[in-house]
Write an enzyme that holds these catalytic residues in place. Structure first.
Site, PDB file in Angstrom:
ATOM      1  N   THR A  51       0.826  -1.204   0.000  1.00  0.00           N
ATOM      2  CA  THR A  51       0.000   0.000   0.000  1.00  0.00           C
ATOM      3  C   THR A  51       0.863   1.258   0.000  1.00  0.00           C
ATOM      4  O   THR A  51       0.541   2.246  -0.679  1.00  0.00           O
ATOM      5  CB  THR A  51      -0.938   0.015   1.221  1.00  0.00           C
ATOM      6  OG1 THR A  51      -1.775  -1.142   1.180  1.00  0.00           O
ATOM      7  CG2 THR A  51      -1.805   1.264   1.228  1.00  0.00           C
ATOM      8  N   CYS A  52       1.964   1.219   0.716  1.00  0.00           N
ATOM      9  CA  CYS A  52       2.859   2.380   0.788  1.00  0.00           C
ATOM     10  C   CYS A  52       3.425   2.720  -0.579  1.00  0.00           C
ATOM     11  O   CYS A  52       3.550   3.900  -0.935  1.00  0.00           O
ATOM     12  CB  CYS A  52       4.003   2.100   1.768  1.00  0.00           C
ATOM     13  SG  CYS A  52       3.448   1.626   3.420  1.00  0.00           S
TER      14      CYS A  52
END
Length: 245
Positions: A51-52
């Site tokens: 997600t980062c």
């Protein structure tokens, strides 16, 4: 899980970060990063994590011009990773608009009250996901992800923080060009976009899949096909007409 802390109205922790720059060690303090500045901070569990890398960091990098136009001096990405990892992640993400802050020992994150235990994942202690607006070292606003299992990503995104700063802020256009290698019409369409100062993603398609892909997404079989903010503009001629209007 320890209760997460909202520190609005408080000063950021006084911390020294060890940073590797041009093959030399440097000490960077919170004073260097925050004193006399309006700063956006987003913090996340780890560099190179899904997600980062796919959403959280790229959108802050993409919206950076809009933040800067609305009074923000710098955008900091904080993670409990060492400086070598953060530097390589910045290169991988082409994150030229961001300042990567390696909180390797977790001192800043712990001072924020947002250091959490992720030993079940083999991560050790990491940052909970959050964002904040800091003015001259004082936290004005925080968006902390809800305290629930997993890695929630609901409120610390770039759009939410930019909307807080200015709900009418003009965001950069999102432009995609589906092109054919060596195609002069594709080159003309991209030249027009360049003239308009629009950054775009070029998606070259080979002969085997081009017709099917363009037929599915644009209803046309020929390249280029240009999309702006989710709207089909079309061919090079269509792009030219679009901007003349």
């Amino acid at each position: 899980m320890t209760q997460l802390q909202n520190r609005e109205g408080q000063r950021v922790p006084d911390v020294v970060f060890r940073v590797r720059d041009n093959n030399e060690w440097q000490n960077v303090t919170t004073g260097d990063l925050f004193a006399g500045k309006t700063v956006v901070v987003f913090s996340l569990p780890g560099a190179f994590t899904p997600t980062c890398s796919s959403t959280h960091l790229p959108r802050y990098n993409e919206l950076a011009p809009a933040f800067f136009e609305n009074g923000v001096d710098s955008i900091l990405c904080v993670s409990v990773n060492d400086t070598f990892v953060m530097n390589e992640w910045a290169k991988d993400q082409e994150a030229q608009n961001l300042v990567m802050v390696p909180d390797g020992n977790g001192d800043f994150t712990e001072g924020m009250g947002l250091l959490v235990d992720k030993t079940d994942l083999g991560f050790g202690r990491r940052s909970w996901r959050y964002s904040m607006l800091v003015k001259d070292g004082v936290i004005e606003k925080m968006f902390i992800e809800p305290q629930e299992p997993g890695d929630p990503f609901k409120v610390s995104d770039a759009d939410t923080l930019l909307d807080y700063i200015n709900k009418d802020a003009k965001k950069p256009d999102q432009v995609v060009v589906f092109s054919k290698p060596g195609c002069p019409h594709c080159a003309r369409a991209k030249a027009i976009l360049d003239e308009q100062g629009l950054a775009y993603v070029d998606v070259p398609l080979d002969n085997k899949i081009r017709g099917k892909v363009l037929g599915a997404v644009a209803g046309q079989m020929t390249a280029p096909q240009v999309f702006i903010n989710g709207t089909l503009i079309g061919s090079a001629d269509d792009v030219e007409t679009y901007f003349k209007r």
